[in-house]
Design an enzyme around this catalytic site. Sequence first.
Site, PDB file in Angstrom:
ATOM      1  N   ARG A  28       0.853  -1.188   0.000  1.00 21.14           N
ATOM      2  CA  ARG A  28       0.000   0.000   0.000  1.00 21.14           C
ATOM      3  C   ARG A  28       0.888   1.237   0.000  1.00 21.14           C
ATOM      4  NH1 ARG A  28      -4.773  -1.354  -1.970  1.00 21.14           N
ATOM      5  NH2 ARG A  28      -5.984  -2.732  -0.634  1.00 21.14           N
ATOM      6  N   GLU A  73     -14.719  -9.540  -5.838  1.00 21.09           N
ATOM      7  CA  GLU A  73     -13.397  -9.345  -5.242  1.00 21.09           C
ATOM      8  C   GLU A  73     -12.902 -10.615  -4.554  1.00 21.09           C
ATOM      9  OE1 GLU A  73     -11.156  -6.929  -5.453  1.00 21.09           O
ATOM     10  OE2 GLU A  73     -12.441  -5.651  -6.688  1.00 21.09           O
ATOM     11  N   GLU A 128     -16.010   7.996   1.091  1.00 15.24           N
ATOM     12  CA  GLU A 128     -15.931   6.560   0.822  1.00 15.24           C
ATOM     13  C   GLU A 128     -16.851   5.790   1.771  1.00 15.24           C
ATOM     14  OE1 GLU A 128     -12.687   3.023   0.148  1.00 15.24           O
ATOM     15  OE2 GLU A 128     -12.342   4.408   1.802  1.00 15.24           O
ATOM     16  N   GLU A 153      -9.442 -12.014  -5.920  1.00 18.00           N
ATOM     17  CA  GLU A 153      -8.257 -11.911  -5.071  1.00 18.00           C
ATOM     18  C   GLU A 153      -7.815 -13.217  -4.436  1.00 18.00           C
ATOM     19  OE1 GLU A 153      -8.349  -8.609  -2.353  1.00 18.00           O
ATOM     20  OE2 GLU A 153      -8.596  -7.167  -3.993  1.00 18.00           O
ATOM     21  N   ALA A 200     -10.941  -6.722  -0.910  1.00 13.57           N
ATOM     22  CA  ALA A 200     -11.806  -5.551  -1.100  1.00 13.57           C
ATOM     23  C   ALA A 200     -11.470  -4.887  -2.425  1.00 13.57           C
ATOM     24  CB  ALA A 200     -11.605  -4.558   0.044  1.00 13.57           C
ATOM     25  N   GLU A 234      -2.276  -5.621  -9.388  1.00 14.74           N
ATOM     26  CA  GLU A 234      -2.380  -6.305  -8.099  1.00 14.74           C
ATOM     27  C   GLU A 234      -1.314  -7.387  -7.981  1.00 14.74           C
ATOM     28  OE1 GLU A 234      -6.718  -6.501  -6.150  1.00 14.74           O
ATOM     29  OE2 GLU A 234      -6.592  -7.546  -8.062  1.00 14.74           O
ATOM     30  N   GLU A 260      -4.317  -6.026 -13.236  1.00 14.16           N
ATOM     31  CA  GLU A 260      -2.938  -5.944 -13.739  1.00 14.16           C
ATOM     32  C   GLU A 260      -1.981  -5.279 -12.762  1.00 14.16           C
ATOM     33  OE1 GLU A 260      -3.039  -1.888 -16.446  1.00 14.16           O
ATOM     34  OE2 GLU A 260      -3.354  -3.808 -17.444  1.00 14.16           O
TER      35      GLU A 260
END
Length: 178
Positions: free
Chosen positions: A63, A91, A118, A95, A75, A139, A137
Site C-alpha cells: 500500500r 473481489e 468513501e 483476489e 476488497a 495487483e 494488472e
Amino acid sequence: MEGQMKRIARELKYKGKILDFYADTMQTPDGNTMIWDYLHHNGAAAVVPVGSDGKIFMVSQYRSGVDKMSLEIPAGCLNPGEDRMTAAARECEEEIGYRCGTIELLLKFHSAFAYCDEYIEIYCATDLVKTEQHLDEDEYLEVKKYDVEDLIARIFAGEITDSKTIAAILAYKEKYMK
C-alpha cells in the site's frame, strides 16, 4: 438547526482514477469562510471469506499510502452500475480464487468521513468454492488463511492497521463467534 456549517462552493482540483480531490468553501456558523479538503470516492465493497475450517482468507499487499505491506480482507472499488454485494463476491474470487457459496451483509461504514465520502459494505462469505484468482494488472498479493484469534492479536499488536479489516474482523467475531 441554527449555527451549522454550510458548503457554499466546491471546486474540483484533481480527477484521479479512484478519487477526485475538491476544495470546499465552507461558511462557519459565525459567517466566516474557510477551505476544507474533500475527497470523493465511487464506493467499495469488502468480504470476510471464511473457509470450511473456520479460518479467514486474508491478502497481503503493498500500500503506497503507508509505503509497506498490509494484511487485509479482500476488497475493491465498485465497477460502474455494480451493487456492493456483487462487488464483494467478485473481489473474493478475483483476489483469493474462491467463489462465494453464501454471502451476507456484515457491516456498513464510512472509512474517513471527516474528509472523504468513501462508503464500504463488508460481507461475510462462506461455503466457498475453489476457482481461480483473476488479479487486476496492478495487483500483486499473497493469500493466507488465519485463525480469528490470531487476527485479533495482530490488530491489538498494531500489525493490522487497515480500518476496514479491523472493523470486519471484530464484527465477524462479535456476530458469528459468540
